[in-house]
Design a protein around this motif. Structure first.
Motif, mmCIF file in Angstrom:
data_model
loop_
_atom_site.group_PDB
_atom_site.id
_atom_site.type_symbol
_atom_site.label_atom_id
_atom_site.label_comp_id
_atom_site.label_asym_id
_atom_site.label_seq_id
_atom_site.Cartn_x
_atom_site.Cartn_y
_atom_site.Cartn_z
ATOM 1 N N LYS A 2 0.620 -18.883 6.609
ATOM 2 C CA LYS A 2 0.046 -19.185 5.143
ATOM 3 C C LYS A 2 -0.594 -17.242 5.353
ATOM 4 N N LEU A 3 -0.663 -17.442 3.896
ATOM 5 C CA LEU A 3 -0.395 -15.536 3.765
ATOM 6 C C LEU A 3 -1.385 -15.785 2.612
ATOM 7 N N ILE A 4 -2.152 -14.417 2.882
ATOM 8 C CA ILE A 4 -2.340 -13.920 1.548
ATOM 9 C C ILE A 4 -2.072 -12.571 0.845
ATOM 10 N N LEU A 5 -1.274 -12.142 -0.129
ATOM 11 C CA LEU A 5 -0.696 -11.165 -0.439
ATOM 12 C C LEU A 5 -1.726 -10.176 -1.080
ATOM 13 N N LEU A 6 -2.537 -9.355 -1.236
ATOM 14 C CA LEU A 6 -4.403 -8.910 -1.796
ATOM 15 C C LEU A 6 -3.585 -7.356 -2.170
ATOM 16 N N GLY A 7 -3.776 -6.765 -3.564
ATOM 17 C CA GLY A 7 -3.947 -5.675 -4.043
ATOM 18 C C GLY A 7 -3.732 -5.166 -5.399
ATOM 19 N N PRO A 8 -3.986 -4.325 -5.941
ATOM 20 C CA PRO A 8 -3.805 -3.734 -7.276
ATOM 21 C C PRO A 8 -2.712 -4.458 -7.526
ATOM 22 N N PRO A 9 -3.310 -4.342 -8.965
ATOM 23 C CA PRO A 9 -1.726 -5.083 -10.072
ATOM 24 C C PRO A 9 -0.164 -3.414 -9.629
ATOM 25 N N GLY A 10 0.822 -3.591 -9.588
ATOM 26 C CA GLY A 10 1.913 -3.236 -8.700
ATOM 27 C C GLY A 10 1.771 -2.406 -7.573
ATOM 28 N N ALA A 11 0.920 -3.431 -6.869
ATOM 29 C CA ALA A 11 1.139 -3.355 -5.527
ATOM 30 C C ALA A 11 2.240 -3.059 -4.873
ATOM 31 N N GLY A 12 2.823 -4.357 -5.357
ATOM 32 C CA GLY A 12 4.390 -4.921 -4.744
ATOM 33 C C GLY A 12 4.247 -5.958 -4.825
ATOM 34 N N CYS A 77 5.409 -26.875 0.528
ATOM 35 C CA CYS A 77 4.363 -26.082 1.010
ATOM 36 C C CYS A 77 4.289 -26.385 2.207
ATOM 37 N N SER A 78 4.733 -26.945 3.063
ATOM 38 C CA SER A 78 5.035 -28.348 4.408
ATOM 39 C C SER A 78 4.844 -26.993 5.377
ATOM 40 N N ASN A 79 5.152 -26.756 5.038
ATOM 41 C CA ASN A 79 5.892 -25.370 6.936
ATOM 42 C C ASN A 79 4.537 -23.966 6.057
ATOM 43 N N GLY A 80 4.433 -24.115 5.168
ATOM 44 C CA GLY A 80 3.569 -22.507 4.413
ATOM 45 C C GLY A 80 3.464 -21.768 3.376
ATOM 46 N N PHE A 81 2.936 -20.624 3.344
ATOM 47 C CA PHE A 81 3.058 -19.924 1.714
ATOM 48 C C PHE A 81 2.731 -19.261 1.716
ATOM 49 N N ILE A 82 2.796 -18.278 0.232
ATOM 50 C CA ILE A 82 2.264 -16.900 0.076
ATOM 51 C C ILE A 82 1.904 -16.404 -1.068
ATOM 52 N N LEU A 83 0.639 -16.736 -0.855
ATOM 53 C CA LEU A 83 0.011 -16.568 -2.152
ATOM 54 C C LEU A 83 -0.257 -15.269 -2.349
ATOM 55 N N ASP A 84 0.371 -14.552 -3.707
ATOM 56 C CA ASP A 84 0.705 -14.308 -5.160
ATOM 57 C C ASP A 84 -0.407 -13.806 -6.010
ATOM 58 N N GLY A 85 -1.589 -12.781 -5.862
ATOM 59 C CA GLY A 85 -2.318 -12.430 -7.422
ATOM 60 C C GLY A 85 -3.693 -13.424 -7.221
ATOM 61 N N PHE A 86 -3.672 -14.828 -6.102
ATOM 62 C CA PHE A 86 -4.854 -15.857 -6.268
ATOM 63 C C PHE A 86 -4.780 -15.490 -4.138
ATOM 64 N N PRO A 87 -6.610 -15.550 -3.648
ATOM 65 C CA PRO A 87 -7.608 -15.202 -4.129
ATOM 66 C C PRO A 87 -7.729 -14.466 -5.184
ATOM 67 N N ARG A 88 -8.865 -13.993 -6.789
ATOM 68 C CA ARG A 88 -8.674 -12.850 -6.709
ATOM 69 C C ARG A 88 -10.579 -12.867 -7.430
ATOM 70 N N SER A 89 -11.474 -13.699 -6.741
ATOM 71 C CA SER A 89 -13.008 -12.850 -7.154
ATOM 72 C C SER A 89 -13.666 -13.969 -6.136
ATOM 73 N N ASP A 90 -14.651 -14.028 -5.796
ATOM 74 C CA ASP A 90 -15.543 -15.261 -4.400
ATOM 75 C C ASP A 90 -15.199 -15.847 -5.390
ATOM 76 N N ALA A 91 -15.524 -16.877 -6.366
ATOM 77 C CA ALA A 91 -15.326 -18.134 -6.698
ATOM 78 C C ALA A 91 -14.090 -18.512 -6.137
ATOM 79 N N GLN A 92 -13.071 -18.055 -6.178
ATOM 80 C CA GLN A 92 -11.836 -18.761 -6.198
ATOM 81 C C GLN A 92 -11.993 -18.073 -4.654
ATOM 82 N N ALA A 93 -12.369 -17.406 -3.827
ATOM 83 C CA ALA A 93 -12.214 -17.474 -2.599
ATOM 84 C C ALA A 93 -12.858 -18.604 -1.768
ATOM 85 N N GLY A 94 -14.104 -18.580 -1.975
ATOM 86 C CA GLY A 94 -14.973 -20.360 -1.835
ATOM 87 C C GLY A 94 -13.977 -21.347 -1.934
ATOM 88 N N ALA A 95 -13.503 -21.775 -3.450
ATOM 89 C CA ALA A 95 -12.485 -22.235 -3.535
ATOM 90 C C ALA A 95 -11.241 -22.518 -2.641
#
Ligand code: AP5
Ligand code: MG
Ligand code: ZN
Length: 217
Positions: A2-12, A77-95
């Motif tokens: 279970k991964l998050i890809l975190l980066g600005p617009p256009g980061a890839g 998603c039973s073996n995991g997932f790649i989150l692309d563009g989420f979370p983007r705010s404190d509230a989303q990270a907490g959720a």
């Protein structure tokens, strides 16, 4: 995994999430793609989201969190997932934390894709995708092998995003620095943050991500 890809617009994020999905068989969950699908279908959500996206602002946390909560319960998603563009705010990270805890899951890695602002505008304004399969390209950095023909599906129709103009990109970057970048110290403190050099060539970034995926750092 279970991964998050975190980066600005256009980061890839999208470019690399597709490659990870193909290589490891776990789905890419892109909130931006989900919203664009709603816009294309003309649903009430899509109509509301289009206005927000065209300004480069964030769609409301409740809507986004609801979309992800529904999505991660699907069988693919039973073996995991790649989150692309989420979370983007404190509230989303907490959720997200609550959502994972309720399901007995935990994040493996949060990957920061580091790219300086100056190159992001060029990346975004030159981006286009295959209208048939969604494969991503760039006028300068990533042309198909045969110009005008998609490498992946032989499609010949391409499209550009409504929010990929310089003015909207500048707002998206401001929003990133204000609301999303503050999540980096949050994940660093949890011990799950890894950094990749997103300024490198596309294949090089893929290799760096492969190393993280395979247990390196
Ligand atoms: P979203 O679709 O997530 O857009 P974004 O975060 O702004 O990121 P991008 O998709 O623009 O960039 P990317 O990192 O995927 O780059 P890519 O791989 O395509 O969100 C859009 C909007 O939806 C938001 O503004 C907001 O309104 C709303 N939204 C979405 N999620 C939300 C949420 N969680 N909460 C609230 N609102 C939300 O690469 C870009 C280009 O560069 C491509 O052409 C590619 O070929 C090229 N390229 C990629 N890597 C390299 C490299 N290493 N070298 C050279 N070129 C490269
Ligand atoms: Mg993307
Ligand atoms: Zn295609």
């Amino acid at each position: 995994m279970k991964l998050i890809l975190l980066g600005p617009p256009g980061a890839g994020k999208g470019t690399q999430a597709r490659r990870l999905m193909d290589a490891h068989g776990i789905p890419q969950l892109s909130t931006g793609d989900m919203l664009r699908a709603a816009v294309a279908e003309g649903t009430p959500l899509g109509k509301m989201a289009k206005e927000v996206m065209d300004h480069g602002d964030l769609v409301s946390d409740d809507i986004i969190v609801g979309m992800i909560a529904e999505r991660i319960d699907r069988p693919d998603c039973s073996n995991g997932f790649i989150l692309d563009g989420f979370p983007r705010s404190d509230a989303q990270a907490g959720a997200l934390d609550s959502m994972l805890a309720e399901r007995g899951l935990a994040l493996d890695h949060v990957i920061e894709m580091k790219v300086i602002d100056d190159v992001l505008v060029e990346r975004i304004t030159g981006r286009y995708t295959c209208a048939n399969c969604g494969a991503g390209y760039h006028d300068t950095f990533q042309q198909p092998r045969k110009i005008g023909v998609c490498d992946e599906c032989d499609g010949t129709e391409f499209k550009r995003r409504a929010d990929d103009n310089e003015e909207t990109v500048r707002s998206r970057l401001d929003v990133y620095h204000d609301q999303t970048a503050p999540l980096l110290p949050y994940y660093r403190a949890k011990g799950v943050l890894r950094e990749v050099d997103g300024m490198a060539d596309i294949d090089d970034v893929t290799a760096q991500l492969g190393a993280v995926f395979n247990g390196g750092n």
